[in-house]
Scaffold this active site. Structure first.
Site, PDB file in Angstrom:
ATOM      1  CE  LYS A   1      43.983  28.334  43.481  1.00 53.78           C
ATOM      2  NZ  LYS A   1      44.687  27.481  42.906  1.00 53.78           N
TER       3      LYS A   1
ATOM      4  CG  ASP B   1      46.037  24.719  38.219  1.00 51.02           C
ATOM      5  OD1 ASP B   1      46.481  25.703  38.878  1.00 51.02           O
ATOM      6  OD2 ASP B   1      46.290  24.611  36.974  1.00 51.02           O
TER       7      ASP B   1
ATOM      8  N   GLY C   1      42.057  37.490  42.400  1.00 49.69           N
ATOM      9  CA  GLY C   1      42.163  37.289  41.140  1.00 49.69           C
ATOM     10  C   GLY C   1      41.126  38.029  40.288  1.00 49.69           C
ATOM     11  CE1 TYR C   2      42.406  37.423  34.427  1.00 52.42           C
ATOM     12  CE2 TYR C   2      42.773  35.482  35.928  1.00 52.42           C
ATOM     13  CZ  TYR C   2      43.008  36.190  34.966  1.00 52.42           C
ATOM     14  OH  TYR C   2      44.587  35.924  34.462  1.00 52.42           O
TER      15      TYR C   2
ATOM     16  CG  HIS D   1      35.351  28.536  39.925  1.00 52.24           C
ATOM     17  ND1 HIS D   1      34.526  29.682  40.326  1.00 52.24           N
ATOM     18  CD2 HIS D   1      36.608  28.622  40.279  1.00 52.24           C
ATOM     19  CE1 HIS D   1      35.375  30.565  40.627  1.00 52.24           C
ATOM     20  NE2 HIS D   1      36.656  29.988  40.942  1.00 52.24           N
TER      21      HIS D   1
HETATM   22  P1  IMP Z   1      46.079  28.905  40.181  1.00 52.88           P
HETATM   23  O1  IMP Z   1      44.690  27.974  40.093  1.00 52.88           O
HETATM   24  O2  IMP Z   1      46.501  29.323  41.255  1.00 52.88           O
HETATM   25  O3  IMP Z   1      47.076  28.640  39.073  1.00 52.88           O
HETATM   26  O4  IMP Z   1      45.080  30.329  39.665  1.00 52.88           O
HETATM   27  C1  IMP Z   1      45.016  30.665  38.296  1.00 52.88           C
HETATM   28  C2  IMP Z   1      44.811  32.094  38.260  1.00 52.88           C
HETATM   29  O5  IMP Z   1      43.408  32.478  38.367  1.00 52.88           O
HETATM   30  C3  IMP Z   1      45.303  33.300  39.219  1.00 52.88           C
HETATM   31  O6  IMP Z   1      45.451  34.241  38.724  1.00 52.88           O
HETATM   32  C4  IMP Z   1      44.001  33.267  40.314  1.00 52.88           C
HETATM   33  O7  IMP Z   1      44.344  34.451  40.941  1.00 52.88           O
HETATM   34  C5  IMP Z   1      43.015  33.135  39.293  1.00 52.88           C
HETATM   35  N1  IMP Z   1      41.959  32.555  40.194  1.00 52.88           N
HETATM   36  C6  IMP Z   1      42.034  31.147  40.703  1.00 52.88           C
HETATM   37  N2  IMP Z   1      40.784  30.761  41.382  1.00 52.88           N
HETATM   38  C7  IMP Z   1      39.956  32.140  41.003  1.00 52.88           C
HETATM   39  C8  IMP Z   1      38.695  32.616  41.811  1.00 52.88           C
HETATM   40  O8  IMP Z   1      38.218  31.763  42.514  1.00 52.88           O
HETATM   41  N3  IMP Z   1      38.339  33.818  41.418  1.00 52.88           N
HETATM   42  C9  IMP Z   1      38.933  34.586  40.576  1.00 52.88           C
HETATM   43  N4  IMP Z   1      40.404  34.088  40.042  1.00 52.88           N
HETATM   44  C10 IMP Z   1      40.506  33.071  40.488  1.00 52.88           C
END
Ligand code: IMP
Length: 202
Positions: A14, A71, A153-154, A180
């Site tokens: 991030k 988030d 992540g995804y 996003h």
């Molecule tokens: P958080 O915002 O750190 O809570 O992330 C939530 C979940 O979504 C985590 O598993 C992250 O790896 C995934 N995630 C957050 N941002 C992205 C992205 O830009 N691409 C893919 N997965 C994401």
């Protein structure tokens, strides 16, 4: 003198993406977890917005500096918007990317509606309690199998609308143009410029 702003995340992916998107604002000096220490904030909120507010306000209070948090959740239509705010812990407390992706594919086995969206809520908080919120969405669909090595992540499972590649098959600079995160953070640019020029006093 530059206005210092803390990036309230300890996720290096991030940090990299946020700095690629907003790092060019003149007069803002970004402080990441590598330059300034702050406590972990438990993401106990029921919504993305609650979690982003929790993170930004806690870090602003602890450091005495403006703090930017975000988030993000993946919202899958056929799963009623899940995993959403639970995206990080979808397959368990250890926040394992691969296990999350495997669980998602398992749940979508044989499901034809693959529509999904990434949803980011960003919050800039000042130590005195003032805050600004923005959001960004990227629509797309969930692939049948993971593809690509970039991102995190995804990303290997997410194909943005109008694309054939997953986000993980795109170069980081391509993802950062459409993501996003980009949309949420671009909406924060003017506020940060006002902070940099002293229109908003931190
Ligand atoms: P958080 O915002 O750190 O809570 O992330 C939530 C979940 O979504 C985590 O598993 C992250 O790896 C995934 N995630 C957050 N941002 C992205 C992205 O830009 N691409 C893919 N997965 C994401």
């Amino acid at each position: 003198m530059a206005a210092k702003v803390v990036l309230a995340t300890k996720n290096p992916h991030k940090v990299e993406e946020i700095l690629a998107i907003l790092g060019d604002i003149p007069g803002i000096e970004w402080l990441t977890f590598r330059e300034i220490s702050f406590s972990d904030v438990e993401e106990v909120g029921e919504t993305l917005e609650e979690n982003a507010v929790l993170k930004a306000t806690a870090v602003a209070r602890e450091t005495g500096l403006p703090a930017l948090a975000e988030d993000t959740g993946l919202e899958v239509e056929a799963l009623g918007g899940a995993p959403g705010v639970r995206s990080a812990r979808f397959a368990g407390e250890d926040k394992d990317y691969r296990a999350n992706n495997e669980k998602l594919l398992r749940l979508l086995e044989g499901v034809r509606n693959r529509r999904a969206r990434f949803h980011t809520v960003a919050v800039l908080a000042l130590p005195d309690g003032r805050m600004w919120k923005t959001e960004g969405v990227l629509k797309g669909k969930i692939a049948e199998a993971p593809r690509g090595e970039h991102g995190f992540g995804y990303d290997p499972l997410f194909v943005p609308e109008g694309e054939t590649r997953t986000l993980a098959e795109m170069l980081p600079e391509e993802k950062n143009v459409i993501s996003h995160r980009r949309r949420a953070l671009e909406a924060m640019r003017t506020i940060l410029q006002n902070l940099a020029t002293g229109v908003i006093l931190a």
